[in-house]
Design a protein around this motif. Structure first.
Motif, short mmCIF file in Angstrom:
data_model
loop_
_atom_site.label_atom_id
_atom_site.label_comp_id
_atom_site.label_asym_id
_atom_site.label_seq_id
_atom_site.Cartn_x
_atom_site.Cartn_y
_atom_site.Cartn_z
N HIS A 115 24.09 35.83 57.50
CA HIS A 115 24.73 37.16 57.31
C HIS A 115 25.88 37.38 58.06
O HIS A 115 26.25 38.53 58.46
CB HIS A 115 23.54 38.37 57.45
CG HIS A 115 22.30 38.34 56.81
ND1 HIS A 115 22.19 38.48 55.44
CD2 HIS A 115 21.05 37.60 56.98
CE1 HIS A 115 20.89 38.36 55.07
NE2 HIS A 115 20.24 37.80 55.88
N ILE A 116 26.66 36.43 58.10
CA ILE A 116 28.02 36.69 58.68
C ILE A 116 29.14 37.39 57.89
O ILE A 116 29.11 37.18 56.76
CB ILE A 116 28.59 35.44 59.06
CG1 ILE A 116 27.87 34.47 59.97
CG2 ILE A 116 30.17 35.59 59.71
CD1 ILE A 116 28.43 33.33 60.51
N LYS A 117 29.76 38.35 58.69
CA LYS A 117 30.55 39.27 57.81
C LYS A 117 32.01 38.87 57.86
O LYS A 117 32.55 38.45 58.98
CB LYS A 117 30.36 40.71 58.48
CG LYS A 117 29.08 41.69 58.19
CD LYS A 117 29.43 42.99 58.69
CE LYS A 117 28.08 43.71 58.16
NZ LYS A 117 28.30 45.06 58.27
N THR A 142 34.65 44.91 56.39
CA THR A 142 33.89 43.59 56.18
C THR A 142 32.66 43.85 55.48
O THR A 142 32.06 44.67 55.06
CB THR A 142 33.55 42.89 57.40
OG1 THR A 142 32.60 44.00 58.36
CG2 THR A 142 35.06 42.82 58.39
N ALA A 143 32.12 42.79 55.07
CA ALA A 143 30.82 42.72 54.07
C ALA A 143 30.17 41.54 54.53
O ALA A 143 30.91 39.98 54.70
CB ALA A 143 31.31 42.79 52.57
N PHE A 176 36.46 38.19 49.26
CA PHE A 176 36.86 38.28 50.85
C PHE A 176 38.43 37.86 50.61
O PHE A 176 39.17 37.39 49.83
CB PHE A 176 36.07 37.31 51.34
CG PHE A 176 34.84 37.58 51.35
CD1 PHE A 176 34.25 38.63 52.14
CD2 PHE A 176 33.94 37.13 50.34
CE1 PHE A 176 32.74 38.81 52.35
CE2 PHE A 176 32.42 37.49 50.39
CZ PHE A 176 32.07 38.31 51.16
N LEU A 177 39.01 38.66 51.86
CA LEU A 177 40.47 38.33 52.03
C LEU A 177 40.83 36.68 51.83
O LEU A 177 40.19 35.77 52.38
CB LEU A 177 40.95 38.75 53.31
CG LEU A 177 40.82 40.38 53.48
CD1 LEU A 177 41.53 40.62 54.81
CD2 LEU A 177 41.92 40.84 52.45
N LYS A 178 42.04 36.38 51.32
CA LYS A 178 42.39 35.07 51.27
C LYS A 178 42.72 34.23 52.50
O LYS A 178 43.90 34.95 53.25
CB LYS A 178 43.48 34.80 50.17
CG LYS A 178 43.18 35.25 48.85
CD LYS A 178 41.88 34.27 48.31
CE LYS A 178 41.43 34.86 46.76
NZ LYS A 178 40.95 36.08 46.80
N ILE A 221 32.71 44.16 44.93
CA ILE A 221 31.65 43.42 44.59
C ILE A 221 31.48 43.77 42.93
O ILE A 221 31.25 42.71 42.31
CB ILE A 221 30.51 43.18 45.37
CG1 ILE A 221 31.02 42.71 46.78
CG2 ILE A 221 29.15 42.84 44.58
CD1 ILE A 221 29.59 42.76 47.72
N HIS A 222 31.32 45.03 42.74
CA HIS A 222 31.24 45.36 41.54
C HIS A 222 32.36 44.79 40.56
O HIS A 222 32.10 44.34 39.36
CB HIS A 222 31.04 47.09 41.45
CG HIS A 222 30.60 47.38 40.09
ND1 HIS A 222 29.73 47.49 39.36
CD2 HIS A 222 31.78 48.33 39.03
CE1 HIS A 222 29.93 47.84 38.05
NE2 HIS A 222 30.93 48.38 38.01
#
Length: 892
Positions: free
Chosen positions: A116-118, A158-159, A169-171, A854-855
């Motif tokens: 579960h790393i953000k 973050t997520a 996520f960010l590139k 995410i949606h």
């Protein structure tokens, strides 16, 4: 069945391991490439995320075959689980081999989801700073680390990482997507669960057991550079070098800590400790200012204090003959305690009452504002949603799971290590053992009390003969039986505390291992509670005895109270028990701080020198690689941080529980903590291997412990002022009895005479005062500290009305102060929210962005999947239309 079995339960040579995993290949062995600062495999591409060290089997005795096969099986499993290994022989010791571990990209992605790393999803562009904060930053910029060296990191929302939502996520480049500390966590997670032996239905796994049995000598993540020299590798971030230069170096004692860099390099668990220690130290600055003001006020009034003047006055204290304080003690003159009375005035005055009330408010403000700051760190360090369900279970727990049960939360069948009755049995064993050791501590305290009585009895006899202490003639004025007894008993108590600490540490670890907690957090919380209960009794019991027991049940000169029918119960110093409590606190606090700092600085340094001398067996003048230099450092044990917390929480107890008797405690704690921060930083950065990064959202079980200490501190300080200090008797005399004594207006004049009762020396029995006691001529009356009727009164030697006035005032004071303090604490806790408005808004924003992004990704994914179907449907409809047109034309 999975089980961890003890190695000494069978002979190594009689055990055969199964075949190595299918497709097993040994780690590629390469020679050192003479690049000491490199943290890559010899190909210069794959990063070194972890290091394993073992001793070459050719130098081992008969069990080398078994050890070699176990190690090879373990390494084969690691490679089968996706890790990449490369072995390199040692430069300075031909017997050692270093195995470099690399976590490939796909393995990183897999275990980032498991742990579960953000990961950042969007830059936090929310600006909530006002010009006032900018002005404050400009003023305090000289107290901050060099921003040119340690640049402020960009704040991100973050997520938790998910492989199938990688586009959310960010590139970033693959090398920067997961930090080195994250990759170290992944490698350690895999190694803790990789098997090294399968025998029938018993599966044994985990790097911990291999380290304990000597298969591997060490396992650690490598430092990124030397602490005092920059790395020659351009891509190296040199975070260790920056931490030493701007944080660990003693010259930076006045600077704030680079918490973000500490967290990034050592993990959230270490970061939250230094954040708490720094916040606690800053808050101590406010308490220190008030405490110093209280101390200097007492120092200023000691020469002008009415009661100390009366004690020192030859016409008042010089004419008051005091009764003997033990069976073989002499009569003494009150003004012989002049110096003690003046010293006591420094700590026992009305300003102490104000300071005690201030500290009750201070401790509440400290805890409430720490909660706010902690919630801010939780958001900034991505630990808000770090729940116990997300934390993986300990390998030791998994290995012992043999019973089936239904999880009450998920309703899924799972394995547990013991039944309900078995769990109750283990907990009962733990509680019983802890109680036994607490009783042992209490027994040691009773022994020290007996020592105090015996030494006081002995010194009272010997000091009567001037020839016994001719060498102490210059100090004879100060070497009183009471002072000598208090100092020696305090030193002995300190030594006993240190010895019992060492013994109980092993017992507490054994009990916690026996209880088998599920997660690492559960393990540490359980051990924390056991250790603190023991330490609380060990460190504070002597202080509680002096404050609330000593001198309270002594009877009166004609009918003293005896312990064990032999030793007369100990009375307070002629100046009162408060000065003895202050002496005890100074000895324990000062001795503990000096001993701990010396131990933390010298012990790792000396160990490293010895270890470096023993491991470098070849005289090669070649600079060893980074991982070999790290191996020569001390390992940071799994309980290393626990002892740092314990040291500070015990200090917090001294600062809060007994601060009414020692206003200098916050200042001494402040000085110690300023040194402690740099000592801990220097030790971790220069003398220890890199600490394995771990997640933590708060300070764990220490938080409720601090809250309970804060609650107890209100009661203890109120009782110290009421029963140990003379403040309440003075106030009662000032407002109720000074006018009746004939001093006109309210005054403290005559207080000393009023606080001493009379005793007829003819009423002494042979059992209490023997013929060896010399009675001054023409003395028929002696005085003692109490409020009793004089001889000849119908109720002689019974408590008088003054006593009941004082008792009523003491009880009223305790009730009022406690209720006011607790009400204030409740109001402050309600007014100060645990989470600030800004942090709450950030959390809402992060949750919204996570759901929205995410949606959106899911919608795009569904659209991509539906597009071929839509195209096929369109082409199919177009074909049908063409067919219909052709049919119509043919009919026409």
């Amino acid at each position: 069945m999975y089980e961890v079995m003890e190695e000494d339960s069978y002979e190594f040579r009689d055990v055969d391991l199964p075949d190595l995993p299918d497709g097993h290949c040994f780690p590629n062995q390469v020679e050192y490439n003479n690049q000491p600062d490199s943290l890559f495999f010899n190909d210069g591409v794959r990063s070194v995320d972890f290091i394993l060290v073992y001793e070459d089997e050719d130098t081992k005795p008969f069990d080398k075959k078994f050890t070699c096969k176990r190690r090879k099986y373990f390494e084969g499993c690691l490679m089968k689980m996706g890790l990449e290994l490369e072995a390199t022989p040692s430069v300075h010791n031909d017997n050692l081999m270093y195995v470099k571990v690399h976590v490939p990209w796909e393995v990183q992605r897999t275990y980032a989801e498991v742990l579960h790393i953000k990961i950042p999803i969007e830059v936090n562009d929310h600006v909530d700073r006002s010009p006032i904060w900018d002005l404050f930053d400009w003023i305090t910029k000289h107290f901050k680390p060099n921003e040119k060296l340690i640049k402020k990191e960009v704040d991100h929302y973050t997520a938790p990482y998910q492989k199938h939502h990688h586009e959310c996520f960010l590139k970033m480049d693959k090398e920067r997507f997961f930090t080195p500390s994250m990759r170290s966590r992944m490698a350690n997670f895999i190694m803790c669960r990789a098997p090294y032996e399968i025998r029938g239905n018993v599966k044994k796994f985990g790097i911990t057991k291999l380290l304990n049995t000597g298969v591997y000598k060490a396992a650690y993540p490598p430092h990124d550079s030397r602490f005092n020299v920059k790395s020659t590798v351009e891509s190296c971030p040199n975070e260790r070098y920056l931490l030493y230069k701007e944080w660990a170096h003693p010259k930076n004692f006045y600077k704030t800590q680079p918490l973000d860099l500490i967290r990034k390099y050592y993990g959230e668990k270490i970061g939250i400790y230094f954040a708490w220690l720094g916040f606690y130290t800053k808050m101590l600055a406010f308490a220190s200012v008030v405490g110093l003001a209280c101390f200097f006020y007492g120092y200023h009034i000691q020469e002008n204090s009415t009661w100390s003047k009366e004690v020192c006055d030859p016409d008042i204290g010089g004419k008051i003959v005091m009764c003997p304080q033990c069976d073989l003690c002499n009569y003494w003159i009150l003004n012989s305690t002049c110096d003690t009375s003046k010293t006591l005035t420094i700590f026992d005055h009305f300003g102490t009452l104000v300071f005690a009330v201030f500290m009750a408010v201070w401790v509440t403000v400290f805890l409430e504002f720490w909660k706010r700051y902690q919630s801010q760190l939780e958001f900034e360090w991505d630990t808000v949603e770090f729940l116990e369900q997300q934390e993986p279970s300990r390998p030791e727990y998994d290995a012992a799971c043999v019973y089936d049960t239904i999880n009450p939360v998920t309703g899924v069948q799972e394995k547990v290590p013991f039944t309900f009755c078995g769990r109750c049995f283990r907990i009962s064993i733990g509680i019983g053992t802890v109680l036994f050791w607490i009783v042992l501590i209490l027994a040691s305290i009773v022994a020290i009390i007996i020592y105090r009585l015996a030494v006081f009895f002995s010194l009272s006899i010997k000091l009567k003969n001037p020839g016994n202490f001719t060498t102490l003639e210059p100090l004879k004025e100060y070497v009183t039986p009471q002072m000598a007894t208090s100092v020696t008993a305090g030193l002995i108590n300190f030594v006993v505390i240190m010895i019992l600490n060492t013994l109980y540490e092993r017992v507490a670890i054994w009990i916690t291992d026996f209880e088998l907690p599920r997660t690492r957090t559960d393990y540490e919380n359980s051990l924390t509670l056991k250790m603190f209960l023991f330490q609380f009794v060990n460190y504070y019991s002597s202080c509680f005895y002096i404050a609330f027991v000593k001198g309270k049940i002594v009877g009166h000169p004609g009918q003293p109270v005896y312990i064990l029918g032999k030793y007369r119960n100990e009375e307070c110093d002629p100046g009162g028990c408060l000065i003895e409590l202050t002496t005890q606190l100074a000895i324990i606090m000062g001795g503990k701080a000096i001993w701990n700092n010396i131990q933390e600085v010298l012990l790792p340094w000396v160990k490293n020198l010895i270890f470096r001398y023993c491991t470098r067996v070849t005289p090669k003048k070649v600079e060893p690689p980074r991982w070999e230099q790290d191996f020569e450092l001390q390992p940071f044990t799994k309980l290393g941080l626990f002892y740092e917390y314990l040291e500070m929480v015990i200090q917090f107890g001294f600062v809060t529980l007994f601060v009414a008797s020692f206003p200098l405690a916050p200042f001494l704690a402040l000085v110690n903590n300023i040194i402690e921060i740099r000592v801990d930083a220097w030790k971790m950065t220069t003398q220890f291997r890199r600490i394995l990064p771990e997640k933590a959202r708060d300070i764990g079980a220490w938080q409720p412990i601090l809250q309970w200490i804060a609650i107890l501190a209100v009661a203890t300080n109120a009782m110290i002022i009421a029963f140990t200090s003379d403040i309440i008797p003075r106030l009662v005399y000032y407002w109720s009895f000074s006018v009746e004594e004939g001093y006109g207006n309210h005054s403290m004049s005559g207080f000393i005479n009023s606080s001493l009762s009379y005793f007829n020396t003819d009423d002494f029995s042979k059992a209490t005062v023997t013929d060896a006691v010399e009675r001054p001529p023409n003395i028929t009356i002696c005085r003692y500290r109490d409020f009793r009727f004089p001889p000849g009164h119908p109720r002689q030697y019974q408590y008088n009305m003054h006593y009941w006035h004082v008792i009523a005032a003491k009880m009223a004071f305790i009730i009022v102060v406690e209720h006011v303090a607790y009400l204030t604490k409740f109001i402050l806790a309600s007014v100060i929210p645990d989470i600030s408005h800004t942090t709450r808004e950030h959390l809402k924003r992060e949750r919204y962005l996570t759901q929205a992004i995410i949606h959106e990704v899911r919608l795009n994914l569904v659209s991509k999947r539906l597009k071929p179907v839509k195209d096929d449907l369109s082409s199919h409809m177009a074909r049908n239309d063409n067919d219909n047109d052709e049919l119509e034309l043919s009919e026409y």
